[in-house]
Design a protein around this motif. Structure first.
Motif: not given
Length: 276
Positions: A71-75
């Motif tokens: 999972x990767x933060x949108x930032x």
């Protein structure tokens, strides 16, 4: 299919082993107790892990030795993590990767539920479950941003009252909203009410470029727009806002072989940022 008598006996045996009541029989039917809900949640995690084991074993027969759900933060989808994922995809052909980009709250829920194995995201100051490992790797700097033609962009130094009355477009996430409110409240000011909220970073950038709005965003997200896209960083009479970012993963799978290339890659990438 399990016959009702056999299921009842199994539940009763489990209740004796745990020493708690898992189900409560009411006139309207059977409901789970708090302990029962806890057992159900952990059982789901076990079932997901069994599915992962089956998938990994199946992949072994095809010459692939790992399956990793990130999972990767949108930032960070286009910053730091993109280079690491590209390098892994081109150098680790045996590693099967699935990448989900989202908000912190949604990604954290998927990690807790076992849908994701590891996160790379910002790390808000919120309470985390004990079984999650939180590994800070750096800090990002948030800056005030607007169109170069905005009246505030013409000021050498913006006062806080200028920000209080500005029209804002901001990231619509619970922890981001709380940080935004606390920025003003901690300085004895009212929270701006003229807010446009969205979970789309692309939409925020687009609206800023059209003019009339102010936002607060990580500097790395808008660095290119500062040079070519008509956006500018406002000079404000207050210290810059910093937020931690890093890795999060469940303790029970921290040692999985498939995890190591990604963890190592992200650690090295963040060290290079600090030293660069």
């Amino acid at each position: 299919f399990i016959a009702q008598p056999a299921l009842t006996r199994s539940l009763q045996k489990l209740e004796r082993v745990l020493g708690v009541e898992l189900l409560r029989r009411l006139p309207r039917g059977v409901v789970a107790t708090e302990a029962g809900e806890t057992v159900y949640r952990h059982a789901n995690l076990v079932l997901k892990e069994i599915s992962t084991i089956k998938a990994d074993v199946s992949l072994l027969g095809k010459g692939i030795t790992g399956n990793l759900k990130m999972g990767v933060g949108a930032l960070f989808a286009q910053h730091i993590v993109d280079d690491v994922i590209w390098q892994l995809a081109t150098s680790q052909s045996e590693l099967n990767m699935e990448i989900t980009v989202g908000t912190f709250e949604g990604l954290l829920n998927d990690l807790v539920e076992g849908t994701l194995d590891v996160l790379f995201t910002n790390l808000p100051a919120v309470e985390m479950p004990d079984y999650l490992i939180v590994e800070p790797l750096g800090e990002l700097t948030a800056v005030f941003v607007t169109n170069k033609d905005h009246p505030l962009a013409q000021k050498e130094l913006c006062e806080l009252k200028d920000l209080e009355t500005a029209r804002w477009v901001i990231v619509d996430q619970p922890h981001s909203m709380e940080m935004f409110k606390q920025f003003f409240l901690s300085r004895g000011m009212a929270t701006p009410v003229n807010l446009l909220r969205t979970n789309s970073l692309g939409l925020i950038t687009s609206i800023l470029k059209k003019g009339g709005f102010v936002s607060i965003l990580p500097r790395h997200l808008v660095r290119e727009s500062f040079m070519h896209g008509g956006l500018v960083e406002l000079k404000v009479e207050t210290p810059m806002i910093t937020r931690k970012f890093g890795l999060m993963y469940r303790e029970d799978i921290a040692g999985r072989a498939a995890m190591q290339p990604f963890l190592s890659g992200m650690r090295n990438a963040c060290i290079n940022i600090k030293s660069g």
